[in-house]
Design a protein around this motif. Sequence first.
Motif, PDB file in Angstrom:
ATOM      1  N   ILE A   5       1.961  -2.679 -14.471  1.00  0.00           N
ATOM      2  CA  ILE A   5       3.065  -2.471 -13.738  1.00  0.00           C
ATOM      3  C   ILE A   5       2.523  -1.895 -12.517  1.00  0.00           C
ATOM      4  N   CYS A   6       3.233  -2.409 -11.424  1.00  0.00           N
ATOM      5  CA  CYS A   6       2.798  -1.713  -9.959  1.00  0.00           C
ATOM      6  C   CYS A   6       3.204  -0.091 -10.025  1.00  0.00           C
ATOM      7  N   SER A   7       2.276   0.637  -9.567  1.00  0.00           N
ATOM      8  CA  SER A   7       2.288   1.954  -9.469  1.00  0.00           C
ATOM      9  C   SER A   7       3.661   2.546  -8.322  1.00  0.00           C
ATOM     10  N   LYS A   8       4.014   1.598  -7.684  1.00  0.00           N
ATOM     11  CA  LYS A   8       5.082   2.169  -6.727  1.00  0.00           C
ATOM     12  C   LYS A   8       6.085   2.452  -7.595  1.00  0.00           C
ATOM     13  N   VAL A   9       6.935   3.719  -6.995  1.00  0.00           N
ATOM     14  CA  VAL A   9       8.173   4.285  -7.700  1.00  0.00           C
ATOM     15  C   VAL A   9       9.093   3.177  -7.759  1.00  0.00           C
ATOM     16  N   ASN A  12       9.145  -2.395 -10.926  1.00  0.00           N
ATOM     17  CA  ASN A  12       8.672  -2.866 -12.165  1.00  0.00           C
ATOM     18  C   ASN A  12       8.008  -4.356 -12.224  1.00  0.00           C
ATOM     19  N   ARG A  13       7.578  -4.584 -11.324  1.00  0.00           N
ATOM     20  CA  ARG A  13       6.754  -6.000 -11.316  1.00  0.00           C
ATOM     21  C   ARG A  13       5.287  -5.830 -11.890  1.00  0.00           C
ATOM     22  N   CYS A  45       1.786  -4.677  -6.967  1.00  0.00           N
ATOM     23  CA  CYS A  45       2.336  -5.995  -7.600  1.00  0.00           C
ATOM     24  C   CYS A  45       2.054  -6.885  -6.015  1.00  0.00           C
ATOM     25  N   ALA A  46       2.435  -8.081  -5.983  1.00  0.00           N
ATOM     26  CA  ALA A  46       2.304  -9.040  -4.776  1.00  0.00           C
ATOM     27  C   ALA A  46       2.896  -8.524  -3.633  1.00  0.00           C
ATOM     28  N   GLN A  47       4.256  -8.110  -3.688  1.00  0.00           N
ATOM     29  CA  GLN A  47       5.125  -7.731  -2.598  1.00  0.00           C
ATOM     30  C   GLN A  47       4.459  -6.443  -1.869  1.00  0.00           C
TER      31      GLN A  47
END
Length: 68
Positions: A5-9, A12-13, A45-47
């Motif tokens: 999962i993406c590490s950004k707070v 959940n992508r 994630c890609a975004q």
Amino acid sequence: MGERICSKVACNREAVATLTFDYEDQMAALGPLGAGNDPHAHDLCAQHTDRLSVPVGWTVLRHDTFKE
């Protein structure tokens, strides 16, 4: 092994790339997902990969071999 999962707070992508930093050389490297055991690496994630920004004066090395 489960989905990474993406590490950004609050994101959940699924992660598609790993970001690492070299503070001494003011450089960020973005490439394929790493081994997953480096506490100093951040999966994105890609975004968030597309929206990546670094401090002024830093260089970003993009290894475009990862799948988005």
